[in-house]
Design a protein around this motif. Structure first.
Motif, PDB file in Angstrom:
ATOM      1  N   PHE A  12       0.830  -1.198   0.000  1.00 22.96           N
ATOM      2  CA  PHE A  12       0.000   0.000   0.000  1.00 22.96           C
ATOM      3  C   PHE A  12       0.866   1.251   0.000  1.00 22.96           C
ATOM      4  N   GLU A  16       0.804   4.162  -2.841  1.00 21.24           N
ATOM      5  CA  GLU A  16       0.622   5.594  -2.568  1.00 21.24           C
ATOM      6  C   GLU A  16       1.798   6.418  -3.100  1.00 21.24           C
ATOM      7  N   GLU A  17       3.004   5.843  -3.026  1.00 19.87           N
ATOM      8  CA  GLU A  17       4.184   6.541  -3.543  1.00 19.87           C
ATOM      9  C   GLU A  17       4.083   6.738  -5.061  1.00 19.87           C
ATOM     10  N   CYS A  19       1.290   6.795  -6.816  1.00 17.69           N
ATOM     11  CA  CYS A  19       0.208   7.762  -7.044  1.00 17.69           C
ATOM     12  C   CYS A  19       0.712   9.192  -6.874  1.00 17.69           C
ATOM     13  N   ALA A  20       1.483   9.417  -5.817  1.00 15.24           N
ATOM     14  CA  ALA A  20       2.012  10.752  -5.548  1.00 15.24           C
ATOM     15  C   ALA A  20       2.973  11.190  -6.651  1.00 15.24           C
ATOM     16  N   ASP A  31     -10.328   7.398  -8.690  1.00 17.19           N
ATOM     17  CA  ASP A  31     -10.484   6.077  -8.091  1.00 17.19           C
ATOM     18  C   ASP A  31     -11.488   5.271  -8.919  1.00 17.19           C
ATOM     19  N   HIS A 188      -4.875  -1.525  -7.933  1.00 21.86           N
ATOM     20  CA  HIS A 188      -4.952  -1.269  -6.493  1.00 21.86           C
ATOM     21  C   HIS A 188      -4.548  -2.519  -5.715  1.00 21.86           C
ATOM     22  N   TYR A 195      -6.523   2.748 -10.067  1.00 25.19           N
ATOM     23  CA  TYR A 195      -6.597   4.211 -10.094  1.00 25.19           C
ATOM     24  C   TYR A 195      -6.234   4.646 -11.510  1.00 25.19           C
TER      25      TYR A 195
END
Length: 203
Positions: A12, A16-17, A19-20, A31, A188, A195
């Motif tokens: 996870f 998130e990394e 995505c950023a 989403d 995901h 995403y």
């Protein structure tokens, strides 16, 4: 936190990394996921028309049920085929995503809410994502169904229809990927889906 929890947290955090990083590169994020439970029943509804069409066609044409000609052997082969289809299904996801991305890195397998899954940590184009997502539906579901119909064998067609139903969640995700028009997709690690990342329009 056990080893399983630590691995889940790592995936996870990596998600998130990524995505950023994509947002920092100028992409807008949306989403396109659903929960595993919701994906299971929506996926069944998505696949049901295809599976029903296979079975109706199998019974409308002249047909037989035998695989090797002995009832108990045929029955054992039928259930063995259903069981073996499950790992083969996930393996096809992995194989085609690996072929599309040129590496097996970032691929993982697991079970969530009694549902086996294959996840890919690599950011992909829509075409590559669809290739891996639809491989089990097309090859296992479509291939075995076509073989059953061509051979006029209801048992083989039923195995194909079963695999079509097993790919219901994949169909649901593929519908979303096909019509989202995103430039990049990221699977995901926890929920069913991805995403979507779009280039933000400059004013």
């Amino acid at each position: 936190m056990g080893a399983k929890g630590e691995e889940r947290a790592r995936k996870f955090a990596a998600f998130e990394e990524k995505c950023a990083a994509l947002q920092a590169a100028g992409y807008a994020m949306r989403d396109k996921t659903v929960s595993i439970g919701r994906a299971n029943w929506l996926g069944l509804l998505s696949a049901l028309p295809f599976a029903a069409a296979v079975l109706v066609a199998a019974f409308l044409i002249p047909h037989n049920y035998a695989l090797v000609g002995f009832f108990w052997a045929d029955l054992a082969l039928f259930f063995a085929a259903l069981f073996v289809s499950i790992p083969v299904h996930e393996g096809l996801h992995a194989l085609f995503w690996a072929a599309a991305n040129g590496t097996f890195r970032g691929l993982s397998f697991g079970i969530a809410q009694a549902t086996p899954y294959c996840a890919c940590e690599t950011v992909m184009s829509r075409g590559k994502y669809l290739l891996g997502s639809l491989a089990p539906f097309l090859l296992l579901g479509g291939g075995l169904s076509a073989a059953g119909l061509c051979l006029s064998n209801v048992t083989l067609a039923a195995v194909g229809a079963y695999n079509v139903m097993c790919a219901g969640g994949d169909l649901l995700v593929a519908y979303r990927a096909l019509f989202c028009r995103a430039e990049k997709l990221l699977d995901h690690p926890v929920r069913c889906g991805f995403y979507a990342f779009y280039r933000e329009k400059k004013s």
